[in-house]
Design a protein around this motif. Structure first.
Motif, PDB file in Angstrom:
ATOM      1  N   MET A   1      36.711  11.473  62.142  1.00  0.00           N
ATOM      2  CA  MET A   1      35.939  12.251  61.165  1.00  0.00           C
ATOM      3  C   MET A   1      36.731  13.458  60.665  1.00  0.00           C
ATOM      4  N   THR A   2      37.342  14.203  61.643  1.00  0.00           N
ATOM      5  CA  THR A   2      38.110  15.395  61.286  1.00  0.00           C
ATOM      6  C   THR A   2      39.361  15.014  60.508  1.00  0.00           C
ATOM      7  N   LEU A   3      40.013  13.933  60.954  1.00  0.00           N
ATOM      8  CA  LEU A   3      41.213  13.451  60.257  1.00  0.00           C
ATOM      9  C   LEU A   3      40.877  13.072  58.829  1.00  0.00           C
ATOM     10  N   ASN A   4      39.757  12.429  58.722  1.00  0.00           N
ATOM     11  CA  ASN A   4      39.271  12.037  57.397  1.00  0.00           C
ATOM     12  C   ASN A   4      39.051  13.254  56.512  1.00  0.00           C
ATOM     13  N   LYS A   5      38.584  14.327  57.138  1.00  0.00           N
ATOM     14  CA  LYS A   5      38.338  15.575  56.410  1.00  0.00           C
ATOM     15  C   LYS A   5      39.647  16.161  55.892  1.00  0.00           C
ATOM     16  N   ILE A   6      40.680  16.109  56.744  1.00  0.00           N
ATOM     17  CA  ILE A   6      41.999  16.638  56.314  1.00  0.00           C
ATOM     18  C   ILE A   6      42.477  15.865  55.091  1.00  0.00           C
ATOM     19  N   LYS A   7      42.336  14.547  55.175  1.00  0.00           N
ATOM     20  CA  LYS A   7      42.783  13.704  54.071  1.00  0.00           C
ATOM     21  C   LYS A   7      41.996  14.017  52.804  1.00  0.00           C
ATOM     22  N   LYS A   8      40.704  14.104  52.979  1.00  0.00           N
ATOM     23  CA  LYS A   8      39.856  14.368  51.801  1.00  0.00           C
ATOM     24  C   LYS A   8      40.129  15.757  51.232  1.00  0.00           C
ATOM     25  N   ALA A   9      40.383  16.705  52.160  1.00  0.00           N
ATOM     26  CA  ALA A   9      40.658  18.076  51.707  1.00  0.00           C
ATOM     27  C   ALA A   9      41.912  18.098  50.827  1.00  0.00           C
ATOM     28  N   PHE A  10      42.968  17.472  51.305  1.00  0.00           N
ATOM     29  CA  PHE A  10      44.205  17.456  50.504  1.00  0.00           C
ATOM     30  C   PHE A  10      44.053  16.639  49.226  1.00  0.00           C
ATOM     31  N   ASP A  11      43.168  15.653  49.295  1.00  0.00           N
ATOM     32  CA  ASP A  11      42.923  14.833  48.084  1.00  0.00           C
ATOM     33  C   ASP A  11      42.340  15.656  46.945  1.00  0.00           C
ATOM     34  N   THR A  12      41.709  16.756  47.295  1.00  0.00           N
ATOM     35  CA  THR A  12      41.103  17.578  46.232  1.00  0.00           C
ATOM     36  C   THR A  12      42.142  18.446  45.529  1.00  0.00           C
ATOM     37  N   ILE A  13      43.338  18.502  46.098  1.00  0.00           N
ATOM     38  CA  ILE A  13      44.379  19.346  45.495  1.00  0.00           C
ATOM     39  C   ILE A  13      45.125  18.555  44.413  1.00  0.00           C
ATOM     40  N   HIS A  14      45.045  19.072  43.221  1.00  0.00           N
ATOM     41  CA  HIS A  14      45.764  18.413  42.110  1.00  0.00           C
ATOM     42  C   HIS A  14      46.539  19.464  41.320  1.00  0.00           C
ATOM     43  N   ALA A  15      47.660  19.048  40.798  1.00  0.00           N
ATOM     44  CA  ALA A  15      48.434  19.961  39.928  1.00  0.00           C
ATOM     45  C   ALA A  15      47.723  20.035  38.595  1.00  0.00           C
TER      46      ALA A  15
END
Lengths: 225, 160
Positions: A1-15
């Motif tokens: 769950m937490t790992l998934n959160k890290i992935k999702k968190a970084f997924d929100t970062i866009h240039a």
């Protein structure tokens, strides 16, 4: 769950598009546009260099091409060739003494009027000519207008001082023949005139005599006829 | 030198990756701009061939990490204090994940890139070791310590 959160968190970062556009612009300005302007400058420089070489070639060719020959014949003969810019580009004498004389005058690249003055003054100072000497000045050019203009100028300038001055415009086609026989254009013209009175006159015989002697002979033969 | 078309494609394809790495290392927008310019300029001028897109992406990541490290080491950076230093997370991140970002970004420097590469980019320890020019065992150790720290900060059991 937490790992998934890290992935999702970084997924929100866009240039942002603005950042991408700024980067594209920076690269374009510093690489592609510079390259284009360098190539443009390079081709401009090449065209300029070629034009410079061409202009230099034309100028040099024009400078070294004679358009007029002026000969001064009396006891000795001197001839110089003049370019389109009225500058002396070659000087010839037909005996050793006169050769030495013209070398000391350093006539190359000077204006033809100055060169003519210098030669005449030097001939006079060396007692080769004086006011009574027969002096023949020939101006030979394919440009009739120029030939007549120079002829008038020279005649007006020296006729007061030299009683036996003869100025003429020999046919420009005589220049090659005169060169072939190592004679000045003025003297070759005199030879052609003498030949009319004496068809058997050899060019070698004529070459070895002074123009004033030749002129004298011509006058005598004219009188006898 | 790469064509304008190739460069535009790379900017489109890898901008998000570069941005995420910048976020891990740097804290303000202007520094990120500098890194973008450095990375993509290096890309334009790089003459080597990439075997595939994966290889190309790994190259971009390595160059970005090195550019960030160089930037942090720079004299200017060391001798200036930015007002933006206090801002940990940029404003365009979603509120829901602020806790996660705080946890990851507050990790000591040596753990942050390893965590990002392992958990987000899903590179193996061996691949990360090659990219960061470190020993594989060092990567395992860093990952293990980073997990412990993240567990402390975020809780949960899925870090094992």
């Amino acid at each position: 769950m937490t790992l998934n959160k890290i992935k999702k968190a970084f997924d929100t970062i866009h240039a942002k598009e603005e950042l991408k556009e700024k980067t594209r612009q920076y690269i374009y300005d510093n690489v592609y546009n510079k390259k284009h302007s360098f190539n443009k400058n390079k081709s401009n420089r090449l065209v300029l260099a070629l034009a410079t070489v061409l202009i230099m070639f034309i100028t040099i060719s024009t400078y070294i091409t004679p358009v007029m020959a002026i000969s001064i014949d009396s006891q000795s003969s001197i001839q110089f060739e003049v370019n389109k810019f009225n500058r002396v580009i070659s000087v010839s004498a037909y005996d050793d003494n006169t050769n030495k004389l013209i070398q000391s005058l350093n006539l190359k690249h000077s204006n033809y009027e100055d060169a003519l003055d210098l030669i005449i003054n030097e001939l006079e100072s060396k007692n080769i000519i004086d006011e009574d000497t027969y002096v023949n000045i020939s101006i030979s050019t394919k440009d009739n207008k120029m030939g007549n203009k120079v002829l008038n100028e020279v005649e007006n300038k020296y006729k007061e001082h030299y009683k036996n001055l003869n100025c003429n415009n020999p046919d420009a086609s005589y220049q090659n023949e005169a060169k072939k026989h190592n004679m000045s254009i003025g003297k070759y013209q005199e030879y052609k005139n003498s030949q009319q009175n004496n068809p058997n006159l050899s060019i070698e015989e004529f070459k070895n005599s002074c123009i004033d002697q030749c002129e004298h002979k011509n006058q005598q033969k004219g009188k006898n006829k | 030198m790469r064509s304008e078309q190739e460069t535009n494609r790379a900017i489109e394809l890898y901008s998000d990756t570069v941005k995420r790495i910048c976020m891990v290392y740097l804290k303000n927008q202007f520094d990120t701009e500098d890194i973008f310019q450095t990375v993509f300029m290096k890309y334009v001028l790089y003459d080597g061939k990439f075997e595939d897109e994966k290889h190309e992406k790994a190259w971009i990541i390595t160059v970005t990490i090195n550019a960030c490290k160089d930037f942090l080491r720079s004299f200017f950076r060391k001798n200036s204090v930015s007002l933006d230093e206090a801002i940990l997370i940029e404003t365009d991140t979603k509120e829901d994940y602020s806790e996660v970002f705080q946890a990851v970004l507050s990790l000591p420097k040596k753990y942050k890139d390893v965590v990002y590469l392992f958990y987000y980019e899903e590179y193996t320890a061996v691949e990360i070791a090659t990219m960061l020019n470190k020993n594989v065992n060092t990567i395992y150790t860093l990952l293990s310590r980073a997990r412990s720290l993240l567990k402390e900060k975020l809780g949960g059991d899925d870090f094992e």
